[in-house]
Write a protein that holds these residues in place. Sequence first.
Motif, PDB file in Angstrom:
ATOM      1  N   ARG A 339       0.839  -1.204   0.000  1.00 41.19           N
ATOM      2  CA  ARG A 339       0.000   0.000   0.000  1.00 41.19           C
ATOM      3  C   ARG A 339       0.877   1.259   0.000  1.00 41.19           C
ATOM      4  N   LYS A 340       1.959   1.220   0.754  1.00 38.23           N
ATOM      5  CA  LYS A 340       2.896   2.350   0.772  1.00 38.23           C
ATOM      6  C   LYS A 340       3.566   2.509  -0.589  1.00 38.23           C
ATOM      7  N   LEU A 341       3.969   1.382  -1.189  1.00 40.27           N
ATOM      8  CA  LEU A 341       4.568   1.436  -2.520  1.00 40.27           C
ATOM      9  C   LEU A 341       3.563   1.956  -3.542  1.00 40.27           C
ATOM     10  N   GLY A 342       2.295   1.577  -3.406  1.00 46.89           N
ATOM     11  CA  GLY A 342       1.267   2.049  -4.322  1.00 46.89           C
ATOM     12  C   GLY A 342       1.063   3.554  -4.249  1.00 46.89           C
ATOM     13  N   ARG A 343       1.110   4.104  -3.028  1.00 47.70           N
ATOM     14  CA  ARG A 343       0.969   5.565  -2.891  1.00 47.70           C
ATOM     15  C   ARG A 343       2.135   6.287  -3.545  1.00 47.70           C
ATOM     16  N   ALA A 344       3.357   5.779  -3.329  1.00 46.89           N
ATOM     17  CA  ALA A 344       4.539   6.422  -3.911  1.00 46.89           C
ATOM     18  C   ALA A 344       4.521   6.343  -5.435  1.00 46.89           C
ATOM     19  N   SER A 345       4.223   5.160  -5.980  1.00 47.95           N
ATOM     20  CA  SER A 345       4.217   4.997  -7.435  1.00 47.95           C
ATOM     21  C   SER A 345       3.058   5.743  -8.079  1.00 47.95           C
ATOM     22  N   GLY A 346       1.936   5.852  -7.356  1.00 49.73           N
ATOM     23  CA  GLY A 346       0.800   6.587  -7.905  1.00 49.73           C
ATOM     24  C   GLY A 346       1.094   8.067  -8.066  1.00 49.73           C
ATOM     25  N   LYS A 347       1.814   8.644  -7.103  1.00 52.04           N
ATOM     26  CA  LYS A 347       2.152  10.067  -7.194  1.00 52.04           C
ATOM     27  C   LYS A 347       3.106  10.348  -8.351  1.00 52.04           C
ATOM     28  N   ARG A 348       3.980   9.388  -8.655  1.00 52.24           N
ATOM     29  CA  ARG A 348       4.982   9.604  -9.708  1.00 52.24           C
ATOM     30  C   ARG A 348       4.750   8.701 -10.912  1.00 52.24           C
ATOM     31  N   ALA A 349       3.493   8.279 -11.124  1.00 51.46           N
ATOM     32  CA  ALA A 349       3.190   7.346 -12.214  1.00 51.46           C
ATOM     33  C   ALA A 349       3.620   7.893 -13.570  1.00 51.46           C
ATOM     34  N   GLU A 350       3.358   9.157 -13.802  1.00 49.27           N
ATOM     35  CA  GLU A 350       3.709   9.758 -15.091  1.00 49.27           C
ATOM     36  C   GLU A 350       5.216   9.738 -15.313  1.00 49.27           C
ATOM     37  N   ASP A 351       5.980  10.002 -14.244  1.00 43.85           N
ATOM     38  CA  ASP A 351       7.438  10.009 -14.360  1.00 43.85           C
ATOM     39  C   ASP A 351       7.979   8.594 -14.550  1.00 43.85           C
ATOM     40  N   VAL A 352       7.367   7.614 -13.894  1.00 45.68           N
ATOM     41  CA  VAL A 352       7.806   6.225 -14.047  1.00 45.68           C
ATOM     42  C   VAL A 352       7.567   5.749 -15.474  1.00 45.68           C
ATOM     43  N   LEU A 353       6.394   6.042 -16.018  1.00 46.36           N
ATOM     44  CA  LEU A 353       6.051   5.584 -17.368  1.00 46.36           C
ATOM     45  C   LEU A 353       6.810   6.350 -18.447  1.00 46.36           C
ATOM     46  N   ALA A 354       7.286   7.562 -18.123  1.00 50.01           N
ATOM     47  CA  ALA A 354       8.005   8.355 -19.121  1.00 50.01           C
ATOM     48  C   ALA A 354       9.295   7.682 -19.567  1.00 50.01           C
ATOM     49  N   TYR A 355       9.842   6.819 -18.716  1.00 49.67           N
ATOM     50  CA  TYR A 355      11.087   6.125 -19.077  1.00 49.67           C
ATOM     51  C   TYR A 355      10.903   5.288 -20.344  1.00 49.67           C
ATOM     52  N   PHE A 356       9.751   4.685 -20.522  1.00 52.82           N
ATOM     53  CA  PHE A 356       9.532   3.786 -21.656  1.00 52.82           C
ATOM     54  C   PHE A 356       9.404   4.545 -22.972  1.00 52.82           C
ATOM     55  N   ASP A 357       9.160   5.840 -22.907  1.00 55.86           N
ATOM     56  CA  ASP A 357       9.037   6.641 -24.119  1.00 55.86           C
ATOM     57  C   ASP A 357      10.359   7.271 -24.536  1.00 55.86           C
ATOM     58  N   ARG A 358      11.373   7.161 -23.669  1.00 52.82           N
ATOM     59  CA  ARG A 358      12.657   7.817 -23.930  1.00 52.82           C
ATOM     60  C   ARG A 358      13.795   6.844 -23.653  1.00 52.82           C
ATOM     61  N   PRO A 359      14.216   6.097 -24.665  1.00 60.75           N
ATOM     62  CA  PRO A 359      15.304   5.128 -24.474  1.00 60.75           C
ATOM     63  C   PRO A 359      16.606   5.824 -24.080  1.00 60.75           C
ATOM     64  N   ARG A 360      17.435   5.119 -23.367  1.00 62.13           N
ATOM     65  CA  ARG A 360      18.736   5.604 -22.919  1.00 62.13           C
ATOM     66  C   ARG A 360      18.620   6.796 -21.985  1.00 62.13           C
TER      67      ARG A 360
END
Length: 408
Positions: A339-360
């Motif tokens: 649940r704690k990990l879910g709160r952290a990842s939810g706040k930064r979901a856009e930043d986490v997913l942005a990695y897949f759009d920008r290789p290297r």
Amino acid sequence: MKVASGTSRSFGWVEPDDWCRRCGCQRAPRDTVTRELAHEPFGWRPTTLLLTVRRYRCTECAHVWRQDTTAAAEPRAKISRAGLRWELVGIVVQHLSMARVAKGLGVSWNTANDAVLAEGQRLLIADPARLDGVGVVGVDEHAWRHTRKGDKYVTVVIDLTPVRDGTGPSRLLAMLDGRSKKAFKDWLAEQDQTWRDGIEVVAMDGFAGFKTASTEELPQAVSVMDPFHVVRLAGGALNECRRRVQQELHGHRGRKGDPLYTARRTLHTGADLLTDRQHERLESLFAGDRHIQVECTWGIYQRLISAYRHPDRTAGRVEMSSVINALADGVPKALVELRKLGRASGKRAEDVLAYFDRPRTSNGPTEAVNGRLEHLRGLALGFRNLTNYIARALLEAGGFRPQLHPGL
């Protein structure tokens, strides 16, 4: 050129300087003096360059001057240009300690240190073009000393553009006193608007201060949360869950022979890298319901790793989005770590997913620079002066190469 016995000595003569610098009239020779300079060692034997310098007196205005020796060394310098080049190569390329190069030159530690920092300031730190062409930056914290007194953390800003473009390694752009939003924001604000407008991506860890500073000063830039830190967050949740279940079941910390303690490293191994023995260990660990919470947390951890390792970045992004959504809804209250990990990842979901759009684009090269700085600090047996450490760090990891400066 002559070489004496014992300490090596090179003798040189300076070209005549015929005209008065004050009135332009012709000079009359007055006498000669000798200037001693620490020179490039002969092998590892300290070498002294002895310059015979004529002094002149103007026949009209009585002005007295010496021949110009700037081709051999800077005014009032104690080290020749060749000696300074040798020192820079030793410090930056061969990663020698300052004490070692000072011994090779036959000068004191302070003399060698002052000379290399002054030249580094002139060639690298004060170069206005040093920040040109930067499009991707990484920001992270760095522990510059391990003492209880004073702030031990600094903020490092790394140029990741060469890594993104495949043209070279990352380089250190700046090292800022402190670890805070203000430190990073103030540094960004000091840069000109054209430079800030050229920043496309900022790679960072989960620290909210870096994210806020980037959003305020670089609104057009995309924030990318580094995969290493995302996986580390999940790995931390897995460790906390394992320790909590261990305490609940056995009433003590993990000991040799306890199943959860025995499998602590196996739990952090990617599922596609498990050996047959590790597979058997996990099957035995998850055979019953005693460790069901650890199994659930381990499953999320493995899904995160699988998303990052997926050969198709689009499919990996879909998998990561699925994990984030799963953590946002329906996690049982007993799984406090998820649940704690879910709160952290939810706040930064856009930043986490942005990695897949920008290789290297990740903070991996930033961690590599941190490793080089750790090596530098070990060579020097630690630093006490932050200003000195910043200058040495920029020479070590700022992209400076003495062989590219033939005028030294």
